[in-house]
Enzyme design. Structure first.
Site, mmCIF file in Angstrom:
data_model
loop_
_atom_site.group_PDB
_atom_site.id
_atom_site.type_symbol
_atom_site.label_atom_id
_atom_site.label_comp_id
_atom_site.label_asym_id
_atom_site.label_seq_id
_atom_site.Cartn_x
_atom_site.Cartn_y
_atom_site.Cartn_z
ATOM 1 N N THR A 63 0.854 -1.174 0.000
ATOM 2 C CA THR A 63 0.000 0.000 0.000
ATOM 3 C C THR A 63 0.896 1.233 0.000
ATOM 4 O O THR A 63 2.121 1.122 -0.091
ATOM 5 C CB THR A 63 -0.979 -0.050 1.193
ATOM 6 O OG1 THR A 63 -1.898 1.038 1.075
ATOM 7 C CG2 THR A 63 -0.253 0.020 2.526
ATOM 8 N N LYS A 67 4.080 1.604 -3.640
ATOM 9 C CA LYS A 67 3.696 0.977 -4.900
ATOM 10 C C LYS A 67 4.683 1.254 -6.033
ATOM 11 O O LYS A 67 4.910 0.389 -6.886
ATOM 12 C CB LYS A 67 2.283 1.415 -5.286
ATOM 13 C CG LYS A 67 1.226 0.921 -4.301
ATOM 14 C CD LYS A 67 -0.173 1.332 -4.704
ATOM 15 C CE LYS A 67 -1.197 0.849 -3.686
ATOM 16 N NZ LYS A 67 -2.585 1.197 -4.069
ATOM 17 N N ALA A 126 -6.723 13.859 -8.993
ATOM 18 C CA ALA A 126 -5.706 13.502 -9.978
ATOM 19 C C ALA A 126 -4.485 12.857 -9.329
ATOM 20 O O ALA A 126 -3.384 12.906 -9.880
ATOM 21 C CB ALA A 126 -5.283 14.739 -10.768
ATOM 22 N N TYR A 214 -13.255 4.292 2.382
ATOM 23 C CA TYR A 214 -14.173 3.447 3.136
ATOM 24 C C TYR A 214 -14.003 3.765 4.606
ATOM 25 O O TYR A 214 -13.019 4.344 5.030
ATOM 26 C CB TYR A 214 -13.936 1.957 2.856
ATOM 27 C CG TYR A 214 -12.508 1.486 2.983
ATOM 28 C CD1 TYR A 214 -12.015 1.033 4.196
ATOM 29 C CD2 TYR A 214 -11.648 1.486 1.893
ATOM 30 C CE1 TYR A 214 -10.710 0.597 4.333
ATOM 31 C CE2 TYR A 214 -10.348 1.053 2.008
ATOM 32 C CZ TYR A 214 -9.878 0.603 3.223
ATOM 33 O OH TYR A 214 -8.574 0.180 3.343
#
Length: 276
Positions: A63, A67, A126, A214
């Site tokens: 995460t 990445k 973005a 979430y």
């Protein structure tokens, strides 16, 4: 003596990650006695931590902010990792393979909500997640995507990516977003972002909303969609389905290969996600 098979999710911060419970549920159904943990790893420590893993380690979930570092560490990249420059799944070995299952996870989540195609779409924000969102929309047949950002000049990289994918990407600010109707809106903004009256205007022609955050639900954006009589769903679907694709990678070596008893695996992961 080396024993067992180990996996983990790495990132910084990492305590909030639900990946351990999702993966543990999957491996129980699959009958795999695999250990899946979590480790806080900063970007500047990634290479050293990776080099310190022994042969018991099968793979890693990555995460933020790891990445891009994971993409550099991979010897082989799948198509989604190549076009996004981001890897959230490393299958370890002599030649580490890198995958981006965020893209496929978002596509699967959208299809689960009845969005099988999206010729015109809108992305809010973005940042890094917007890149995976754009590729997911291209996979759903998008030909026109408006990216709405606080700084429209920040959309340049997405415009270039759109050209490579055959998607016309246009940029606008929140006060000048188009009123053209789209099939789907993907919000990649930080959790809790409140756009005020602009949210109501976007909701009126925004199609289905996917708010990738979430936790606290509904978000201000989701509430605007509900006021407009629209459909909004959270990032839980993306989280669930990208994790399922990771399990495919770790168990089968390929995100395109279905798992044995996959419906039972997905059901167990869904229950684990909501805490049942």
């Amino acid at each position: 003596m080396l024993t067992g098979t180990r996996l983990a999710v790495w990132g910084d911060p990492i305590a909030h990650s639900r990946s351990p419970r999702l993966h543990a549920a999957a491996y129980r159904v699959l009958g795999l006695d695999w250990e899946y943990g979590r480790r806080r790893v900063s970007e500047d420590r990634f290479d050293a931590e990776l080099a310190g893993l022994d042969a018991t380690w099968r793979g890693l979930s990555l995460t933020m902010p790891l990445k891009h570092a994971a993409a550099r560490a991979a010897t082989v990249l799948d198509r989604h990792a190549q076009v996004t420059g981001a890897v959230n799944t490393l299958l370890l070995g002599a030649e580490p393979h890198g995958f981006n299952t965020d893209v496929g996870g978002l596509v699967r989540a959208l299809r689960e909500q009845g969005v099988d195609e999206a010729p015109a779409a809108r992305i809010l924000g973005a940042g890094a997640t917007a890149t995976s969102a754009l590729v997911a929309l291209a996979d759903l047949g998008a030909r026109r995507v408006e990216v709405v950002a606080r700084r429209p000049d920040a959309v340049a990289a997405l415009t270039a990516l759109g050209e490579a994918l055959g998607v016309l990407v246009t940029a606008s600010g929140f006060h000048e977003a188009s009123s053209d109707r789209v099939a789907v809106t993907i919000a990649t903004l930080p959790g809790g972002t409140d756009l005020g009256a602009q949210a109501d205007r976007l909701a009126a022609a925004g199609g289905v909303l996917v708010d990738v955050v979430y936790g606290n639900w509904p978000t201000p954006l989701a509430a605007a969609w509900e006021r407009a009589g629209g459909v909004a769903f959270s990032g839980y679907g993306m989280l669930l389905h990208q994790a399922l694709l990771q399990v495919r990678v770790f168990a089968c070596g390929d995100p395109g290969t279905a798992l044995p008893e996959e419906p039972a695996v997905l059901a167990a992961m869904r229950r684990a996600l909501v805490g049942d």
